[in-house]
Scaffold this motif. Structure first.
Motif, PDB file in Angstrom:
ATOM      1  N   GLY A  11       1.032  -3.621   0.880  1.00 30.61           N
ATOM      2  CA  GLY A  11       1.035  -3.453   2.333  1.00 30.61           C
ATOM      3  C   GLY A  11       1.722  -2.157   2.735  1.00 30.61           C
ATOM      4  N   GLU A  12       2.824  -1.836   2.050  1.00 31.32           N
ATOM      5  CA  GLU A  12       3.534  -0.578   2.316  1.00 31.32           C
ATOM      6  C   GLU A  12       2.658   0.631   2.013  1.00 31.32           C
ATOM      7  OE1 GLU A  12       8.303  -1.429   1.733  1.00 31.32           O
ATOM      8  OE2 GLU A  12       7.154  -0.669   0.029  1.00 31.32           O
ATOM      9  N   LEU A  13       1.891   0.555   0.932  1.00 34.19           N
ATOM     10  CA  LEU A  13       0.994   1.665   0.581  1.00 34.19           C
ATOM     11  C   LEU A  13       0.010   1.954   1.709  1.00 34.19           C
ATOM     12  CD1 LEU A  13      -0.042   0.986  -3.136  1.00 34.19           C
ATOM     13  CD2 LEU A  13       1.102   3.036  -2.274  1.00 34.19           C
ATOM     14  N   PHE A  14      -0.583   0.899   2.243  1.00 36.15           N
ATOM     15  CA  PHE A  14      -1.560   1.079   3.310  1.00 36.15           C
ATOM     16  C   PHE A  14      -0.888   1.521   4.611  1.00 36.15           C
ATOM     17  CE2 PHE A  14      -4.135  -1.299   0.360  1.00 36.15           C
ATOM     18  CZ  PHE A  14      -5.378  -0.708   0.513  1.00 36.15           C
ATOM     19  N   PHE A  15       0.336   1.073   4.836  1.00 35.92           N
ATOM     20  CA  PHE A  15       1.082   1.507   6.014  1.00 35.92           C
ATOM     21  C   PHE A  15       1.341   3.016   5.939  1.00 35.92           C
ATOM     22  CE2 PHE A  15       5.249   2.476   7.929  1.00 35.92           C
ATOM     23  CZ  PHE A  15       4.956   2.187   9.248  1.00 35.92           C
ATOM     24  N   HIS A  16       1.809   3.488   4.779  1.00 43.00           N
ATOM     25  CA  HIS A  16       2.065   4.925   4.614  1.00 43.00           C
ATOM     26  C   HIS A  16       0.790   5.740   4.814  1.00 43.00           C
ATOM     27  CE1 HIS A  16       5.629   3.749   1.789  1.00 43.00           C
ATOM     28  NE2 HIS A  16       5.940   3.637   3.058  1.00 43.00           N
ATOM     29  N   ALA A  17      -0.327   5.232   4.273  1.00 43.43           N
ATOM     30  CA  ALA A  17      -1.600   5.943   4.406  1.00 43.43           C
ATOM     31  C   ALA A  17      -2.054   5.992   5.856  1.00 43.43           C
ATOM     32  CB  ALA A  17      -2.663   5.272   3.535  1.00 43.43           C
ATOM     33  N   HIS A  18      -1.902   4.871   6.565  1.00 43.25           N
ATOM     34  CA  HIS A  18      -2.328   4.835   7.968  1.00 43.25           C
ATOM     35  C   HIS A  18      -1.428   5.705   8.837  1.00 43.25           C
ATOM     36  CE1 HIS A  18      -3.155   3.017  11.983  1.00 43.25           C
ATOM     37  NE2 HIS A  18      -4.375   3.105  11.516  1.00 43.25           N
ATOM     38  N   GLU A  19      -0.127   5.744   8.518  1.00 49.64           N
ATOM     39  CA  GLU A  19       0.793   6.629   9.246  1.00 49.64           C
ATOM     40  C   GLU A  19       0.393   8.086   9.044  1.00 49.64           C
ATOM     41  OE1 GLU A  19       4.228   5.891  11.048  1.00 49.64           O
ATOM     42  OE2 GLU A  19       2.524   4.616  11.559  1.00 49.64           O
ATOM     43  N   ALA A  20       0.050   8.444   7.811  1.00 51.68           N
ATOM     44  CA  ALA A  20      -0.383   9.815   7.529  1.00 51.68           C
ATOM     45  C   ALA A  20      -1.682  10.132   8.263  1.00 51.68           C
ATOM     46  CB  ALA A  20      -0.562  10.008   6.025  1.00 51.68           C
ATOM     47  N   LEU A  21      -2.589   9.168   8.309  1.00 53.92           N
ATOM     48  CA  LEU A  21      -3.854   9.348   9.018  1.00 53.92           C
ATOM     49  C   LEU A  21      -3.619   9.622  10.501  1.00 53.92           C
ATOM     50  CD1 LEU A  21      -6.982   9.213   9.107  1.00 53.92           C
ATOM     51  CD2 LEU A  21      -6.756   6.749   9.483  1.00 53.92           C
ATOM     52  N   SER A  22      -2.636   8.940  11.079  1.00 51.50           N
ATOM     53  CA  SER A  22      -2.355   9.102  12.509  1.00 51.50           C
ATOM     54  C   SER A  22      -1.863  10.515  12.847  1.00 51.50           C
ATOM     55  CB  SER A  22      -1.324   8.066  12.973  1.00 51.50           C
ATOM     56  OG  SER A  22      -0.052   8.334  12.414  1.00 51.50           O
TER      57      SER A  22
END
Length: 201
Positions: free
Chosen positions: A67-78
């Motif tokens: 879940g943390e991995l996807f959170f970091h990726a989505h934060e970077a995407l934003s």
């Protein structure tokens, strides 16, 4: 959040942190619940307030870490200006691959279970509310897209399962080729998968 809730979260976080450290150094088999509780600085009985056994905390840790991995990726995407859904998916995949290449301990720990952090139904109990749920972010991204897809949950599952299994072999063992060599093929495969899920107008 009350002082009691803050204290409970600190204890749970300490158990999570300690279990991850022990599982990735001693291994699951050689790690006992007493080891986890002692090193986390909590009573053994406290462990059972949050987890059934060491396999339960291992499973929840895998879910939490992915879940943390996807959170970091989505934060970077934003932080980007990407608005096209396919480009967003490819960006997220690339970000996760890069993070796992840089943290092989984490990749070894989660093994090929990358989708555990997305699909809460993998466990009898739902993930805790404080965990990030990428699936909702994914649906938000999809709702802003011009193209419609059949069965979006299955689409995401198919992509993430492909990414998880291929990155495990390519990053850890360079089999059948290195991740660097495989990335273009992986992205082409993802594009093709998304094409098959497109709804025909």
């Amino acid at each position: 959040m009350s002082r009691l809730e803050v204290n409970k979260k600190k204890k749970k976080d300490a158990l999570f942190h300690t279990a991850f450290e022990l599982f990735t150094t001693k291994g699951l088999t050689k790690t006992t619940i007493s080891d986890i509780a002692d090193q986390a600085g909590v009573a053994k009985g406290t462990f059972y307030l949050y987890f059934k056994d060491k396999y339960d905390i291992r499973n929840k840790l895998v879910s939490h870490k992915t879940g943390e991995l996807f959170f970091h990726a989505h934060e970077a995407l934003s932080q980007t200006e990407l608005t096209d859904f396919q480009e967003q998916v490819h960006f997220i995949v690339d970000h996760i691959l890069t993070e796992l290449e840089q943290n092989r301990t984490l990749l070894t720990f989660i093994s090929k279970n990358l989708s555990w952090g997305i699909f809460k139904g993998a466990f009898e109990e739902k993930m805790p509310d404080e965990d990030y749920h990428f699936y909702q972010s994914y649906l938000d991204m999809l709702s802003q897209n011009k193209t419609s897809y059949r069965n979006p949950e299955l689409l995401l599952f198919t992509i993430i399962e492909l990414v998880g299994s291929s990155c495990y072999s390519c990053i850890l063992y360079q089999q059948p080729i290195s991740m660097e060599e495989y990335r273009p093929y992986l992205h082409n495969a993802i594009t093709a998968i998304m094409k098959t899920f497109e709804e025909q107008s």
